[in-house]
Design a protein around this motif. Structure first.
Motif, mmCIF file in Angstrom:
data_model
loop_
_atom_site.group_PDB
_atom_site.id
_atom_site.type_symbol
_atom_site.label_atom_id
_atom_site.label_comp_id
_atom_site.label_asym_id
_atom_site.label_seq_id
_atom_site.Cartn_x
_atom_site.Cartn_y
_atom_site.Cartn_z
ATOM 1 N N VAL A 167 0.843 -1.198 0.000
ATOM 2 C CA VAL A 167 0.000 0.000 0.000
ATOM 3 C C VAL A 167 0.877 1.246 0.000
ATOM 4 C CG1 VAL A 167 -1.864 -1.199 1.202
ATOM 5 C CG2 VAL A 167 -0.158 0.037 2.532
ATOM 6 N N PRO A 168 0.360 2.375 -0.466
ATOM 7 C CA PRO A 168 1.169 3.602 -0.520
ATOM 8 C C PRO A 168 1.769 3.969 0.836
ATOM 9 C CG PRO A 168 -0.862 3.887 -1.756
ATOM 10 C CD PRO A 168 -0.984 2.572 -1.047
ATOM 11 N N GLU A 169 2.993 4.439 0.786
ATOM 12 C CA GLU A 169 3.705 4.829 2.004
ATOM 13 C C GLU A 169 3.126 6.141 2.568
ATOM 14 O OE1 GLU A 169 6.483 2.837 -0.982
ATOM 15 O OE2 GLU A 169 4.909 4.377 -1.017
ATOM 16 N N PHE A 170 3.391 6.365 3.851
ATOM 17 C CA PHE A 170 2.888 7.578 4.511
ATOM 18 C C PHE A 170 3.956 8.088 5.470
ATOM 19 C CE2 PHE A 170 0.644 9.579 8.142
ATOM 20 C CZ PHE A 170 0.089 10.670 7.457
ATOM 21 N N ALA A 171 4.130 9.418 5.491
ATOM 22 C CA ALA A 171 5.144 9.988 6.380
ATOM 23 C C ALA A 171 4.785 11.419 6.772
ATOM 24 C CB ALA A 171 6.512 9.972 5.699
ATOM 25 N N TYR A 172 5.254 11.813 7.954
ATOM 26 C CA TYR A 172 5.153 13.213 8.382
ATOM 27 C C TYR A 172 6.271 13.500 9.376
ATOM 28 C CZ TYR A 172 2.887 11.387 12.678
ATOM 29 O OH TYR A 172 2.605 10.712 13.846
ATOM 30 N N PHE A 173 6.552 14.794 9.577
ATOM 31 C CA PHE A 173 7.441 15.145 10.685
ATOM 32 C C PHE A 173 6.672 16.029 11.663
ATOM 33 C CE2 PHE A 173 8.584 18.372 7.452
ATOM 34 C CZ PHE A 173 8.535 19.554 8.177
ATOM 35 N N GLU A 174 7.055 15.920 12.929
ATOM 36 C CA GLU A 174 6.331 16.560 14.033
ATOM 37 C C GLU A 174 7.242 17.570 14.708
ATOM 38 O OE1 GLU A 174 3.450 14.586 17.255
ATOM 39 O OE2 GLU A 174 5.581 14.206 17.680
ATOM 40 N N THR A 175 6.890 18.851 14.597
ATOM 41 C CA THR A 175 7.703 19.907 15.206
ATOM 42 C C THR A 175 7.352 20.121 16.668
ATOM 43 O OG1 THR A 175 6.125 21.470 14.237
ATOM 44 C CG2 THR A 175 8.210 21.141 13.075
ATOM 45 N N ASN A 176 6.087 19.932 16.990
ATOM 46 C CA ASN A 176 5.606 19.987 18.370
ATOM 47 C C ASN A 176 4.527 18.916 18.519
ATOM 48 O OD1 ASN A 176 6.969 22.433 19.531
ATOM 49 N ND2 ASN A 176 5.923 23.415 17.794
ATOM 50 N N PRO A 177 4.233 18.464 19.737
ATOM 51 C CA PRO A 177 3.182 17.453 19.898
ATOM 52 C C PRO A 177 1.885 17.885 19.218
ATOM 53 C CG PRO A 177 4.364 17.730 21.950
ATOM 54 C CD PRO A 177 4.863 18.808 21.038
ATOM 55 N N GLY A 178 1.445 17.069 18.245
ATOM 56 C CA GLY A 178 0.204 17.357 17.526
ATOM 57 C C GLY A 178 0.359 18.261 16.329
ATOM 58 N N THR A 179 1.558 18.864 16.121
ATOM 59 C CA THR A 179 1.805 19.732 14.971
ATOM 60 C C THR A 179 2.629 18.963 13.947
ATOM 61 O OG1 THR A 179 1.824 21.677 16.421
ATOM 62 C CG2 THR A 179 2.731 21.938 14.190
ATOM 63 N N THR A 180 2.000 18.521 12.867
ATOM 64 C CA THR A 180 2.677 17.654 11.901
ATOM 65 C C THR A 180 2.597 18.221 10.485
ATOM 66 O OG1 THR A 180 0.678 16.321 11.511
ATOM 67 C CG2 THR A 180 2.160 15.591 13.271
ATOM 68 N N THR A 181 3.560 17.823 9.666
ATOM 69 C CA THR A 181 3.607 18.197 8.251
ATOM 70 C C THR A 181 3.825 16.938 7.434
ATOM 71 O OG1 THR A 181 4.585 20.357 8.779
ATOM 72 C CG2 THR A 181 4.794 19.576 6.500
ATOM 73 N N ASN A 182 2.873 16.602 6.566
ATOM 74 C CA ASN A 182 3.011 15.418 5.712
ATOM 75 C C ASN A 182 4.074 15.649 4.641
ATOM 76 O OD1 ASN A 182 0.910 14.438 7.205
ATOM 77 N ND2 ASN A 182 -0.562 14.349 5.522
ATOM 78 N N VAL A 183 4.829 14.607 4.327
ATOM 79 C CA VAL A 183 5.861 14.698 3.296
ATOM 80 C C VAL A 183 5.754 13.492 2.359
ATOM 81 C CG1 VAL A 183 7.505 16.102 4.591
ATOM 82 C CG2 VAL A 183 7.537 13.615 4.860
ATOM 83 N N ALA A 184 6.210 13.692 1.120
ATOM 84 C CA ALA A 184 6.129 12.643 0.098
ATOM 85 C C ALA A 184 7.330 11.709 0.190
ATOM 86 C CB ALA A 184 6.067 13.272 -1.288
#
Length: 464
Positions: free
Chosen positions: A100-117
């Motif tokens: 299935v397609p991969e999924f990723a994000y980075f978290e700068t603060n708890p609950g604050t995330t940015t999805n990345v390809a």
């Protein structure tokens, strides 16, 4: 005095005959090469073959249903050309599935995330079912791991962010100088206790397409292997900037790829037998497999149809080669080179006499020339033919790398060569979702095929 006059007259006559023969031969070569180019540009079939491979079959990862469909299709097309022999050469290949397609994000603060390809790198193990989340540490290449040491890497995700060098005009040199982080990054980082790796895509352009490719764990035990994924160049820039502002960023990624047992596949082979020296073999080829994200039009559907086109052009122009000209569509270049190794193994077992092999595996862009892996003497012979290509702006004749699939054939006396198209846009598409048919220009593709056919014509006519 009379005898000297007779000798000088004979010598003069010999020189006149020799130069006349050279001139006629050159005119004949110019005419045949023009005929090959004209036919390729007006009657060539390669673009239509590529359309079917790309849009009706799609990505052709080794061991997949699509790879088998490509084998069946290209064999049928070679059969339809009416060449002397067409056959399939069995070869065992690895079977890796993305899932299935991969999924990723980075978290700068708890609950604050940015999805990345991201996308899994070919051959990677999966993450645990729920994914991996850990602190991330950025490095610019494998060599930096040792300076950081285990204390700073243990339990973290390593982010390899060494970009391709934009100052390199030869983009393949830029690729070679940083691809080790993709191929061996996971193996090296795991030695320092990393739990996963994220690798900047091998791409000179800033975009949102992650680029996959092959990787290796060497002889590492399966239990020690860590997952690896590529991240798009835009996302890599964003992640790097964010890490400078906040080094405590957490990264999360999830992928479900899987390695299966090997399966049987095939090299597809077709040939025109030589009229006077059939025992001498000239090979032209590309690799039929591709990665699964796009449809493999540039890498390497283009090289396959160009190679098939060589036989088609000889048939259409009525040229009957003296030597056997054989097209080989190799399977499994991308993640194992099994097809190239198997072909060389069988050729050696049969004691076949290969004199020349040409590969197209650099995209379907405008041809610029060829590189040759040969002796100095044979290269001097090749340089004599260079003026014949200058009217077509195919000027680049240099010694250098030929191609991965034909490399296993290398032995003394055999000349290897690679078609060299303009490479400036190649890595925009290489191993990515946008390696698709609409990015191939018909005219550029057919010019490449004509250039290959012309070089093979000259090798066939004159030998080495």
């Amino acid at each position: 005095m009379k005898n000297n006059y007779k000798v000088n007259s004979k010598l003069a006559l010999i020189f006149v005959i020799a130069f006349t023969y050279v001139g006629l031969s050159q005119n004949s070569d110019e005419e045949q090469i023009k005929k090959l180019y004209d036919t390729a540009l007006t009657e060539g079939t390669g673009y239509d073959w590529l359309n079917y491979l790309s849009n009706q079959i799609g990505g052709r990862l080794s061991g997949s249903i699509q790879a088998q469909q490509a084998v069946d299709y290209t064999k049928a097309q070679l059969d339809s050309l009416g060449v002397d022999n067409v056959w399939l050469q069995p070869v065992m290949v690895p079977k890796w599935v993305r899932g299935v397609p991969e999924f990723a994000y980075f978290e700068t603060n708890p609950g604050t995330t940015t999805n990345v390809a991201i996308c899994a790198i070919g051959g990677s193990v999966p993450t645990p079912t729920r994914g991996i989340k850990a602190n991330i540490i950025e490095v610019e290449g494998i060599e930096q791991l040792a300076s950081l040491g285990k204390d700073k890497i243990q339990g973290k995700i390593v982010f390899f962010n060494k970009p391709m060098d934009a100052t390199q005009i030869n983009t393949f040199t830029a690729y070679s100088n940083c691809v080790d982080q993709r191929y061996a990054g996971a193996l090296e980082a795991s030695e320092y206790g990393a739990v996963g790796v994220i690798v900047r895509s091998m791409n000179l352009r800033l975009d949102d397409y992650p680029h996959t490719g092959s990787m290796s764990y060497g002889e590492q035990a399966e239990s020690d292997r860590i997952p690896a994924a590529a991240i798009s160049t835009n996302a890599a820039e964003l992640l790097s900037t964010s890490l400078k502002l906040n080094p405590e960023i957490n990264f999360y990624f999830k992928q479900s790829c899987k390695q299966f047992n090997e399966v049987e596949s095939y090299n597809v082979i077709g040939e025109i037998r030589g009229t006077t020296k059939p025992e001498e073999v000239i090979v032209v080829g590309g690799h039929l497999d591709s990665w699964d994200l796009g449809d493999g039009s540039h890498d390497d559907g283009a090289g396959c149809v160009q190679s098939m086109e060589v036989l088609n052009l000889f048939k259409k122009t009525g040229y009957k080669p003296k030597r056997t000209v054989r097209v080989v569509l190799f399977m499994n270049e991308e993640n194992g080179l099994r097809g190239g190794n198997k072909y060389a193994e069988i050729a050696n077992a049969k004691n076949e006499k290969h004199i020349f092999a040409l590969e197209s595996d650099s995209g379907g862009f405008s041809p610029r020339g060829f590189t040759f892996d040969s002796s100095d003497k044979d290269f001097e012979k090749v340089l004599e033919w260079k003026p014949l290509f200058e009217p077509y702006l195919v000027h680049y004749f240099e010694k250098g790398y030929s191609g991965a699939d034909i490399g296993p054939l290398k032995k003394e006396g055999l000349v290897l060569a690679g078609l060299r198209p303009d490479s400036q846009r190649y890595f925009d598409h290489h191993h990515a979702e946008n390696d698709t048919f609409e990015h191939v220009n018909r005219r550029e593709l057919q010019l490449g095929a004509a250039s290959m056919a012309s070089l093979i014509y000259l090798v066939d006519k004159y030998g080495f």
